[in-house]
Scaffold this motif. Structure first.
Motif, PDB file in Angstrom:
ATOM      1  N   SER A   1       0.673  -1.131   0.131  1.00 28.31           N
ATOM      2  CA  SER A   1      -0.028   0.070   0.145  1.00 28.31           C
ATOM      3  C   SER A   1       0.732   1.363  -0.036  1.00 28.31           C
ATOM      4  O   SER A   1       0.563   2.007  -0.672  1.00 28.31           O
ATOM      5  N   PHE A   2       1.814   1.108   0.728  1.00 28.65           N
ATOM      6  CA  PHE A   2       2.867   2.535   0.735  1.00 28.65           C
ATOM      7  C   PHE A   2       3.397   2.744  -0.500  1.00 28.65           C
ATOM      8  O   PHE A   2       3.637   3.774  -0.964  1.00 28.65           O
TER       9      PHE A   2
ATOM     10  N   LEU B   1       1.629   4.289  -3.195  1.00 30.83           N
ATOM     11  CA  LEU B   1       1.241   5.691  -3.474  1.00 30.83           C
ATOM     12  C   LEU B   1       1.810   6.493  -4.553  1.00 30.83           C
ATOM     13  O   LEU B   1       3.058   6.095  -5.071  1.00 30.83           O
TER      14      LEU B   1
ATOM     15  N   GLU C   1      -0.623   4.568   5.776  1.00 32.64           N
ATOM     16  CA  GLU C   1      -0.808   3.424   5.034  1.00 32.64           C
ATOM     17  C   GLU C   1      -0.220   2.186   5.614  1.00 32.64           C
ATOM     18  O   GLU C   1      -0.460   1.032   5.433  1.00 32.64           O
ATOM     19  N   CYS C   2       0.875   2.343   6.680  1.00 32.87           N
ATOM     20  CA  CYS C   2       1.454   1.405   7.360  1.00 32.87           C
ATOM     21  C   CYS C   2       1.565   1.292   8.639  1.00 32.87           C
ATOM     22  O   CYS C   2       2.172   0.180   9.254  1.00 32.87           O
TER      23      CYS C   2
END
Length: 353
Positions: free
Chosen positions: A102-103, A106, A161-162
């Protein structure tokens, strides 16, 4: 898909580093070959003829209760081992892998907020390769490095995100880390781990989210060059792709560390080699680039505090061992490591007597 760019060195550097696209953006730009600054010298390229196929690092089942000797033997002989049934829930491991993707998924302008030049704290760092300003040949990797100081700071500054997943992975690994270090100390006949020893062994932690994009010419470059960690121990979560190689016990060849679902890879770092007066081995390792798919890994580096002085344990010297390492300030040792390109096992020479 990222925009196409020319292979001109300055254009590549601007695109990858200054604009925050990273190697991921470069790999997705349609580039057909590895830019010249990522081509490793011939001696550093991965020679598959040097892969040792008949040896494997130990796999230790932590549920059987007989792991103390196995852990110590693995740390002495191999410097690496895998653990299964280790108590860290599978869903925690899966969640942090999802969060890593997810990160790195970006947009570049979002990741750019966390670069050395832009991050609001030195404890959060998005970057690429290892130390680009000190490297003549760059590594095919992006990373997010998160140095843990407190829950409050992590909640405030780690990327949304993390951060929850990374913190949970760190928290749920604490019992495993303590158990492994207690076993390793017992192997040195240190049965009482007092507060100063505990902080020297595990007084600080850093978690990295590593992203290794698919590479057009994996044979020409590396995901990570030859090095040993400077931690006490490292707890590594790898995905199911593979690509981590460790130096054979005879100092020759490379042994692949195959992914085992739900396992964690443990390795001895330089700090523990110094603290154990050379008993436990911090072994050289590397990561190969991959030509067919992306790879991620998430290591937790368990370290002394920067202000700690590390050297052979007094208990070992009291038993008559001659010290082979001097006392060094851990922050000085770390600074030495991070001011140069990866160079195998040379970092530990900093602590030699």
């Amino acid at each position: 898909m990222a925009p196409a760019i020319s292979a001109d060195s300055q254009n590549v550097t601007d695109f990858v580093v200054k604009k925050g696209n990273g190697i991921k953006g470069l790999a997705e730009s349609g580039l057909q070959s590895v830019p010249k600054q990522y081509i490793q010298p011939l001696e550093e390229q991965m020679d598959m003829q040097n892969i040792v196929t008949h040896e494997f690092i130990p796999v230790i089942d932590m549920s059987k209760g007989d792991d103390l000797k196995l852990i110590c033997d693995a740390a002495e002989k191999w410097g690496f081992f895998q653990v299964i049934n280790h108590g860290v829930p599978i869903e925690v491991l899966e969640n942090v892998k999802v969060a890593t993707n997810s990160f790195f998924g970006l947009p570049a302008e979002e990741k750019l907020k966390y670069t050395k030049e832009n991050s609001v704290t030195n404890n959060v760092r998005y970057g690429t390769s290892f130390v680009p300003e000190a490297e003549t040949s760059l590594e095919w990797k992006d990373y997010l490095s998160l140095f843990y100081t407190s829950e409050k700071e992590a909640s405030a500054f780690w990327p949304k995100e993390c951060k929850e997943q990374a913190l949970e992975y760190m928290k749920r690994s604490e019992l495993l880390i303590t158990r492994i270090l207690e076993a390793l100390m017992k192997g040195l006949n240190v049965t009482n781990i007092d507060a100063p020893t505990s902080t020297m062994l595990m007084g600080s932690k850093r978690i990295n989210l590593n992203y290794y994009p698919k590479c057009p010419n994996p044979e020409l470059t590396v995901g990570v060059g030859r090095h040993s960690d400077i931690s006490t121990i490292t707890v590594l979560l790898q995905d199911d792709i593979g690509g981590l190689y460790v130096r054979g016990i005879d100092g020759k060849g490379w042994i692949h560390v195959p992914p085992i679902t739900g396992s964690l890879v443990i390795n001895v770092g330089d700090a523990l080699q110094i603290i154990s007066n050379g008993r436990y081995k911090s072994i050289e390792h590397r990561v190969a680039a991959n030509g067919s798919t992306n790879r991620i890994s998430v290591p937790i580096f368990v370290n002394p505090r920067p202000k700690d002085s590390i050297g052979p344990l007094p208990e070992l010297l009291e038993m008559g061992e001659k010290p082979i390492y001097k006392q060094v300030l851990y922050s000085d040792y770390a600074k030495h490591f991070f001011n140069k390109a990866h160079d195998g096992k040379k970092t530990i020479d900093f602590a030699n007597i």
